[in-house]
Design a protein around this motif. Structure first.
Motif, PDB file in Angstrom:
ATOM      1  N   ASN A  12       4.233  24.758  -5.251  1.00  0.00           N
ATOM      2  CA  ASN A  12       3.265  24.164  -4.328  1.00  0.00           C
ATOM      3  C   ASN A  12       3.155  22.652  -4.488  1.00  0.00           C
ATOM      4  N   ALA A  13       3.317  22.177  -5.725  1.00  0.00           N
ATOM      5  CA  ALA A  13       3.172  20.743  -5.963  1.00  0.00           C
ATOM      6  C   ALA A  13       4.258  19.944  -5.248  1.00  0.00           C
ATOM      7  N   VAL A  14       5.326  20.642  -4.863  1.00  0.00           N
ATOM      8  CA  VAL A  14       6.412  19.995  -4.111  1.00  0.00           C
ATOM      9  C   VAL A  14       5.865  19.350  -2.844  1.00  0.00           C
ATOM     10  N   LEU A  15       4.731  19.856  -2.366  1.00  0.00           N
ATOM     11  CA  LEU A  15       4.138  19.293  -1.150  1.00  0.00           C
ATOM     12  C   LEU A  15       3.941  17.789  -1.277  1.00  0.00           C
ATOM     13  N   PHE A  16       3.566  17.338  -2.474  1.00  0.00           N
ATOM     14  CA  PHE A  16       3.304  15.912  -2.631  1.00  0.00           C
ATOM     15  C   PHE A  16       4.602  15.106  -2.577  1.00  0.00           C
ATOM     16  N   GLU A  17       5.683  15.784  -2.936  1.00  0.00           N
ATOM     17  CA  GLU A  17       7.007  15.171  -2.758  1.00  0.00           C
ATOM     18  C   GLU A  17       7.276  15.010  -1.265  1.00  0.00           C
ATOM     19  N   VAL A  18       6.891  16.050  -0.514  1.00  0.00           N
ATOM     20  CA  VAL A  18       7.081  16.010   0.942  1.00  0.00           C
ATOM     21  C   VAL A  18       6.255  14.857   1.526  1.00  0.00           C
ATOM     22  N   HIS A  19       5.031  14.689   1.032  1.00  0.00           N
ATOM     23  CA  HIS A  19       4.188  13.580   1.495  1.00  0.00           C
ATOM     24  C   HIS A  19       4.882  12.246   1.209  1.00  0.00           C
ATOM     25  N   ARG A  20       5.499  12.175   0.059  1.00  0.00           N
ATOM     26  CA  ARG A  20       6.163  10.938  -0.328  1.00  0.00           C
ATOM     27  C   ARG A  20       7.332  10.647   0.639  1.00  0.00           C
ATOM     28  N   MET A  21       8.028  11.742   0.998  1.00  0.00           N
ATOM     29  CA  MET A  21       9.140  11.574   1.925  1.00  0.00           C
ATOM     30  C   MET A  21       8.644  11.128   3.304  1.00  0.00           C
ATOM     31  N   LEU A  22       7.487  11.638   3.713  1.00  0.00           N
ATOM     32  CA  LEU A  22       6.923  11.202   5.005  1.00  0.00           C
ATOM     33  C   LEU A  22       6.688   9.700   4.983  1.00  0.00           C
ATOM     34  N   LEU A  23       6.223   9.219   3.841  1.00  0.00           N
ATOM     35  CA  LEU A  23       5.952   7.786   3.683  1.00  0.00           C
ATOM     36  C   LEU A  23       7.203   6.927   3.806  1.00  0.00           C
ATOM     37  N   GLU A  24       8.331   7.535   3.418  1.00  0.00           N
ATOM     38  CA  GLU A  24       9.603   6.799   3.446  1.00  0.00           C
ATOM     39  C   GLU A  24      10.276   6.888   4.816  1.00  0.00           C
ATOM     40  N   ASP A  25       9.823   7.833   5.626  1.00  0.00           N
ATOM     41  CA  ASP A  25      10.506   8.134   6.873  1.00  0.00           C
ATOM     42  C   ASP A  25      10.403   6.958   7.865  1.00  0.00           C
ATOM     43  N   VAL A  26      11.547   6.581   8.416  1.00  0.00           N
ATOM     44  CA  VAL A  26      11.524   5.453   9.361  1.00  0.00           C
ATOM     45  C   VAL A  26      10.733   5.770  10.631  1.00  0.00           C
ATOM     46  N   ASP A  27      10.661   7.066  10.967  1.00  0.00           N
ATOM     47  CA  ASP A  27       9.862   7.439  12.147  1.00  0.00           C
ATOM     48  C   ASP A  27       8.385   7.127  11.914  1.00  0.00           C
ATOM     49  N   TYR A  28       8.030   6.951  10.653  1.00  0.00           N
ATOM     50  CA  TYR A  28       6.650   6.615  10.310  1.00  0.00           C
ATOM     51  C   TYR A  28       6.504   5.099  10.098  1.00  0.00           C
ATOM     52  N   THR A  29       7.414   4.547   9.312  1.00  0.00           N
ATOM     53  CA  THR A  29       7.248   3.135   8.940  1.00  0.00           C
ATOM     54  C   THR A  29       7.558   2.161  10.076  1.00  0.00           C
ATOM     55  N   GLU A  30       8.606   2.483  10.863  1.00  0.00           N
ATOM     56  CA  GLU A  30       8.988   1.527  11.919  1.00  0.00           C
ATOM     57  C   GLU A  30       7.899   1.311  12.976  1.00  0.00           C
ATOM     58  N   PRO A  31       7.313   2.396  13.515  1.00  0.00           N
ATOM     59  CA  PRO A  31       6.246   2.158  14.507  1.00  0.00           C
ATOM     60  C   PRO A  31       5.062   1.396  13.908  1.00  0.00           C
ATOM     61  N   ALA A  52       0.847  -1.207   0.000  1.00  0.00           N
ATOM     62  CA  ALA A  52       0.000   0.000   0.000  1.00  0.00           C
ATOM     63  C   ALA A  52       0.874   1.247   0.000  1.00  0.00           C
ATOM     64  N   ARG A  53       1.967   1.148   0.724  1.00  0.00           N
ATOM     65  CA  ARG A  53       2.892   2.287   0.797  1.00  0.00           C
ATOM     66  C   ARG A  53       3.490   2.563  -0.589  1.00  0.00           C
ATOM     67  N   ARG A  54       3.829   1.493  -1.309  1.00  0.00           N
ATOM     68  CA  ARG A  54       4.403   1.681  -2.655  1.00  0.00           C
ATOM     69  C   ARG A  54       3.386   2.332  -3.587  1.00  0.00           C
ATOM     70  N   ILE A  55       2.139   1.861  -3.493  1.00  0.00           N
ATOM     71  CA  ILE A  55       1.094   2.444  -4.363  1.00  0.00           C
ATOM     72  C   ILE A  55       0.899   3.921  -4.014  1.00  0.00           C
ATOM     73  N   ALA A  56       0.850   4.219  -2.710  1.00  0.00           N
ATOM     74  CA  ALA A  56       0.658   5.609  -2.275  1.00  0.00           C
ATOM     75  C   ALA A  56       1.790   6.477  -2.821  1.00  0.00           C
ATOM     76  N   SER A  57       3.002   5.933  -2.768  1.00  0.00           N
ATOM     77  CA  SER A  57       4.164   6.675  -3.230  1.00  0.00           C
ATOM     78  C   SER A  57       4.051   6.968  -4.730  1.00  0.00           C
ATOM     79  N   GLU A  58       3.607   5.961  -5.496  1.00  0.00           N
ATOM     80  CA  GLU A  58       3.434   6.174  -6.948  1.00  0.00           C
ATOM     81  C   GLU A  58       2.348   7.212  -7.209  1.00  0.00           C
TER      82      GLU A  58
END
Ligand code: PEP
Ligand code: MG
Length: 539
Positions: free
Chosen positions: A69-88, A46-52
């Motif tokens: 402004n569209a850079v925001l979605f890049e930021v969202h993508r980075m949040l998805l990759e962040d270990v502080d998000y994925t590990e917990p 699901a994370r991979r699909i969200a990233s795409e």
């Protein structure tokens, strides 16, 4: 007619039917799972699909809301990759043997709350991004497509809050305006609404209830007023305002991207004032040619401890990067008087406006000052920075402040820390003393910026905070105008530029006077840039 008052965050008039946004509810029940490894795999997929999806969205939306402004979605993508998000998330699935939806929701909500609790307005506004990202992943996991309910007719969309994804993907032809119970002026939702030219009002609280759905309404995104079932007179008044705004906008838009030239063809710089990193979006949308005053003390306010060098460096760097080659004038800490923070333990003063504030505080606390200067110099590599000292009233103060800057440069060089050596150093002229000796100060400064709010207070001896004394605060007082003129003349004699970053710079009744005085720069609220450019071209 019912009138509801919110906070206008994107100007414009709209009228139509109110429709509450219905979102398909996402499954976040705590479902036990037997095979945790498989569940982690499901989350990863699901994370991979969200990233795409975010990658595509970022490319697609660049045309609508601008690359910036569209850079925001890049930021969202980075949040998805962040270990502080994925590990917990993975840990919750494995330890509690529960479904991925629950783990994503729990982690996303916790991180969103942590952002919401931060002091910095920019970071606070990121809570909604965290929520947005998690909502996307949960939607993919549970197979629920995002559903922005829209009727065939254009409507005024209402919601508790809008996520940036929702706002960015709105069909402009269908959304007449956005109104929400919550939200912040710094949020990307507000920024996108402004960029897309959709009127928006936030912060109605519980007054904006579902019962209003289907009702006719008209709103004013500037004043923040929403009129439900408006009477004829209100409709007519707002229709007239809409037409006047349309005409004004059409006229002002022709000036976007153009240099600011006086009638005689003299070029002036039109800069904007900001207080936080998030304000840069409005600076760019407002078409400012630079930032004339970054009130850096806002990084220090509303927190329990000093913002450290690294935090400040990141903030300055973000502003500089976003502004590219446009100048960013960072005013060093201007705290004291009306701006108080507990952790500085400032002694109680009888007359704090005349006490240890701004540059005086910094000179008294060299470590505090040098930490900020180090952060600015390190960030200087990423754009076109300038440093500005507030409340200078003597040559000695200026020389001591410059000495601190020199010492910081030496120390950075000694430790091979990269920075720009030639960052201009200017001062604010906001005391009568500095205006009167501006000929002397000009020899040691790269530019002057007149802080007319304080200059007026100190010249007229009227406390700017005291409502009762407001009638004696004549901002057009000849004494203030003479000091401005004198400062400008002395700057030019010494070959440096002079501008105004106080409120007076935006006073349309004085624009002609300032042009005639020969001021080189005016720095005002970001939204006032095009209007002022228009005025200057006529003076
Ligand atoms: C001023 O004094 O005019 C100024 C720009 O500074 P501040 O309002 O932040 O004191
Ligand atoms: Mg001031």
């Amino acid at each position: 007619m019912i009138t509801l008052q919110g906070k206008g965050v994107s100007a414009g008039i709209a009228s139509g039917v109110v429709v509450f946004l219905k979102r398909k509810s996402l499954s976040v029940e705590k479902r036990p799972v037997a095979d945790v490894e498989k569940e982690v795999e499901r989350f990863e997929a699901a994370r991979r699909i969200a990233s795409e999806q975010l990658d595509e969205l970022s490319k697609k939306m660049a045309g609508t809301i601008g690359e910036e402004n569209a850079v925001l979605f890049e930021v969202h993508r980075m949040l998805l990759e962040d270990v502080d998000y994925t590990e917990p998330i993975t840990a919750i699935i494995k330890n509690e043997k529960v479904c991925a939806e629950y783990a994503v929701n729990t982690t996303g909500s916790r991180l969103a709350q942590e952002f919401a609790d931060m002091d910095d307005e920019y970071m606070k506004a990121r809570a909604v991004d965290m929520y947005d990202v998690s909502k996307r992943v949960i939607g993919i996991l549970s197979g629920v497509e995002d559903d922005l309910t829209r009727s065939d007719e254009p409507v005024i969309l209402a919601a508790d809050d809008f996520t940036p994804s929702e706002t960015a993907q709105l069909d402009r032809g269908k959304a007449l305006a956005l109104v929400s119970r919550q939200g912040s002026a710094n949020s990307h939702t507000a920024i996108f609404a402004r960029t897309m030219g959709i009127p928006a009002i936030i912060g109605f609280g519980a007054f904006l209830s579902g019962d209003l759905s289907g009702k006719q309404a008209v709103l004013d995104g500037e004043t923040g007023a929403l009129y439900i079932e408006p009477d004829q007179e209100t409709i007519q008044t707002l229709e007239q305002k809409k037409e006047a705004l349309r005409q004004e906008k059409e006229c002002l838009e022709k000036l976007r991207g153009k240099p600011t030239l006086t009638k005689a063809g003299r070029r002036m710089k039109l800069y904007a004032n900001i207080g936080s990193v998030g304000d840069v979006e409005s600076v760019l949308a407002g078409d400012a040619e630079g930032i004339g005053l970054f009130r850096s003390e806002f990084l220090y306010l509303g927190r329990d401890s000093y913002p450290d060098e690294e935090y400040q460096y990141q903030c300055y760097r973000r502003v500089l990067e976003k502004m590219g080659d446009r100048q960013v004038i960072i005013r060093t800490l201007d705290i004291g008087a009306d701006k108080q923070v507990d952790y500085l333990n400032l002694p109680k003063e009888e007359n704090p406006a005349l006490g240890i504030r701004a540059i005086r505080l910094c000179l008294n606390r060299p470590e505090l000052f040098k930490t900020q200067l180090r952060a600015i110099y390190r960030a200087s590599l990423y754009g076109n920075a300038a440093i500005m000292f507030p409340m200078i009233s003597s040559l000695d103060e200026l020389l001591r402040a410059k000495e601190a800057a020199r010492a910081v440069r030496e120390a950075l060089a000694a430790h091979s820390v990269p920075f720009k050596r030639d960052v201009p150093i200017g001062i604010m002229i906001e005391t009568p003393a500095s205006a009167i000796i501006s000929d002397i100060l000009a020899k040691e400064a790269d530019f002057f910026s007149l802080g007319t709010n304080d200059l007026t207070q100190y010249t007229l001896a009227v406390d700017r905070q005291n409502e009762a004394a407001a009638e004696f605060c004549d901002t057009h007082h000849e004494a203030v105008l003479r000091l401005i003129r004198m400062t400008c003349e002395n700057a030019h004699k010494a070959g440096i530029w002079a501008g105004i970053c106080g409120q007076l710079g935006a006073d349309p009744t004085l624009t002609k006077t300032f042009v005639e005085m020969g001021l080189d720069e005016l720095s005002v609220e970001p939204s006032g840039i095009l209007k002022l450019r228009n005025l200057i071209t006529q003076c």
